[in-house]
Write a protein that holds these residues in place. Sequence first.
Motif, short mmCIF file in Angstrom:
data_model
loop_
_atom_site.label_atom_id
_atom_site.label_comp_id
_atom_site.label_asym_id
_atom_site.label_seq_id
_atom_site.Cartn_x
_atom_site.Cartn_y
_atom_site.Cartn_z
N TYR A 122 1.10 -1.02 0.61
CA TYR A 122 0.08 -0.34 -0.44
C TYR A 122 0.97 1.22 -0.06
CZ TYR A 122 -3.63 -2.86 1.36
OH TYR A 122 -5.28 -3.90 1.59
N SER A 123 0.28 2.26 -0.52
CA SER A 123 0.88 3.89 -0.44
C SER A 123 0.27 4.67 -0.49
CB SER A 123 2.23 3.61 -1.19
OG SER A 123 0.80 4.01 -2.98
N SER A 140 -4.32 10.32 -1.44
CA SER A 140 -3.87 9.02 -2.85
C SER A 140 -3.83 8.03 -2.38
CB SER A 140 -2.60 10.13 -4.42
OG SER A 140 -3.76 10.92 -4.69
N LYS A 141 -3.66 7.33 -2.37
CA LYS A 141 -3.91 5.58 -1.59
C LYS A 141 -4.23 4.69 -2.98
CE LYS A 141 -7.13 2.99 0.33
NZ LYS A 141 -8.17 2.49 0.52
N ARG A 142 -2.77 4.27 -2.60
CA ARG A 142 -2.75 3.17 -4.01
C ARG A 142 -2.91 1.86 -3.01
NH1 ARG A 142 -0.64 2.65 -9.22
NH2 ARG A 142 -0.81 4.57 -9.57
N GLU A 147 -5.31 3.15 -7.48
CA GLU A 147 -5.13 3.95 -6.82
C GLU A 147 -6.48 4.82 -6.52
OE1 GLU A 147 -2.79 8.33 -7.44
OE2 GLU A 147 -2.26 6.86 -8.79
N THR A 148 -6.76 5.48 -5.53
CA THR A 148 -8.06 6.22 -4.71
C THR A 148 -7.52 7.44 -4.17
OG1 THR A 148 -9.44 4.09 -4.81
CG2 THR A 148 -10.20 6.45 -3.86
N THR A 149 -8.47 8.62 -4.93
CA THR A 149 -7.90 9.93 -4.94
C THR A 149 -8.82 10.53 -4.29
OG1 THR A 149 -6.10 9.98 -6.36
CG2 THR A 149 -7.26 12.38 -5.23
#
Length: 754
Positions: A122-123, A140-142, A147-149
Amino acid sequence: MSKYALIFLLVLVVVSVLAEAHRGYIHRRVWPQRRPGRRGLGDCTPELALEFINFMRNFRYPEFKVGVDNRPAFEFSINFGGKNSNWWDGPNVCETTTSDEPEESEEEEVALDEKEDHHYMYSVSESCDVTQTVYKCVRSKRADGVETTTTVSKKCCDGFSRKPSDFGCPNEINLQSLQETANTLGLQQFLETANSVDLTDQLTAGNFTVFAPTNDAFNEFGNVLPASTGINLDMGSVLVVSESMIEELTSKVSRVMLGHLSTDILPTSSMQDEQLIDTLSPVDSKIRINFYENTGTRVMMANCQRVTSSDNLATNGVIHVVDQVLTPVTMTIIDIISKDPNLSYLKTALGRTALSSLLREEGQFTIYAPTDAAFRKLESGVLNRLLNQTSCLKKVLKNHILPNVICSGAVQGRSRTKTLLNSHLYLTRDEDDKIFVQDHQVVASDIMATNGVIHLVDQVLFLDRAKDVLDIASDQVPELMDLVVRAGLEGDLRNGEGITLFAPTTAALAKVDPETMNSLMDNTSALRDVLAYHVTSGVHSAKTFYNDQRLDSFYEDNQIRINKYMEMRHGSVGLAQCVPIISSSARICNGIVHYVNKVLTPPSGSAMQVLLSDPRFSKFVELLRQTNMEQIIDEDDPLTVLALPNEAFADLPRGIKDILRKNDTSQIEKLIQSNIIRGTLCCHAITNWFYTGRYVRPLAGSLLTLRSMYGTSSIGRATITECDLTATNGVIQVVDGFAARTQNRWNFNFWDFF
């Protein structure tokens, strides 16, 4: 207070400072499964990590008070980004969250225990932008490649405001209706015009964002009536018109007024640069929003008209005051140019380069459009070349177009921007409020289109880019034009596409022996060959050069060898046939020009052929044959040969003379190989290298030191007496001896001790 307490407080201060340093931008990576042998957050999720970070932000140590009877002599607090430092954590601040969720995959779901056994990474990154009125964070989450913003915005709630020093938004605003707010702002002309076209009821009943022109803007607005009506508003105090004219006038005013209204409530905090806002205009006119930073001040434009007062909140909307009436924008840039009779040359030029299709598409362009008068100022030859050479014309026109909207009101003082060809365009506003682009005046500005803006200029910009290589070279070296014309190469240099010219400077031409120059002037065929050797096919900029690159010239099968070396002061330096390239032109119509400080001479053959053709090297050639080095020097590429002329053999050290007298072939071979170096080593490279610590390796023997002092250059123990006899496979340096050391103890070089 004890020293331990002071140390404790000092530690807390340091930790608080470090926490503050990380508040603006946070980037954390965490793994759901802890990898063996690695430190991390174990089984933490990204959300848990961010919760921990937020906790540290908001954690607040108690206040410490030191004084008599616990009365504070001074007081302070230490916190990790506590609430007192974040205005958006205060009262009356409203938060909105929008999330850009990825689309659900249509692929068949796989059970967890059936998935491939590997670690998922996860980042999470968070970037925040803070102003006096808006706090916005984009997170932002990947996870597993998806990826979700999420965007979180905080601003004052409706009915509240804040000053720069306030915590939160403590100031309550007594909101009024849009009409009352407009009246309070002194926008009487706007209200009267709205009433004249029956918009008052709509402003009262609906929710709107209003871009309201000032009273002066309405007074200056002189294009309300179409010219076809024949109505003159200055005919007197009494105006009698027909009902049809009144209907036409009312209809146009209504269209203009509706183009100032949007049904979306849009404070500036929800706007962004280059945003297009839909209006109630029946002709589908939009308002383009632009933001500029000028000397620390943020400037907002609506259709390139300055917003003088923004975010005037009302119970049913918001008012932004503009300093001009916004006329409906319905045509693209190319539509406007096509219908303007003063831009006929530009229309033709854009059509021939297919740029018209670009300026018809959606986008955000700025074009500095030369008028017909600007094109007529050009010399007939330049104008004909522009209109007839499509590639040249396209480059010139692209340097008139910017990839973003630059309004005239954004230009303050001197600034620069970039064109579609990545060239710098300089914009200036002088003391008389006149605007210049590349020192040419803008004669009309801010002509809005649906896909950008047009500014009219009285000159064609970047005119040098419309010139050919011969024009550019002859501007710097006038003597070159006479030589080119005499050699019959003018047509080749003017009409050729994609060529590179290595132009000798005036000083370089002056160095040519007068007898040689007279011979060339009498023999035009030989002159043509020499000049043709300075021209190559293809456009080769200095940035694309690399060492030992070879370029095909216009002279038969001869090539120009390019070398690049590092200088201590100037970085990399380019050489053509070992001649320094002292400057270069910009990319112009049909190529590029590099200026060299010496006339280039075509090589007569390989290094072996050059030596064979020169009787000065007969003894050195005999040694090459004796050691079977002929083929290497004739075929290998690239090579640097350190060649001894015949007279140098008389002054050789005694030890080397003994080797030659004994005819010791193995030792002679070592001597010869020490004078042959792989690669091209020009004299200029030696004289510009710092003389200590630079070495080259010959075919055999130890490394050779490069030295240059007081105008004398040496390689190993050999001093260069004549530089750069170029060959097709390298270069020959004439030297006074062999570069390798001998074992004779009575022969030494002073520099060998350093």
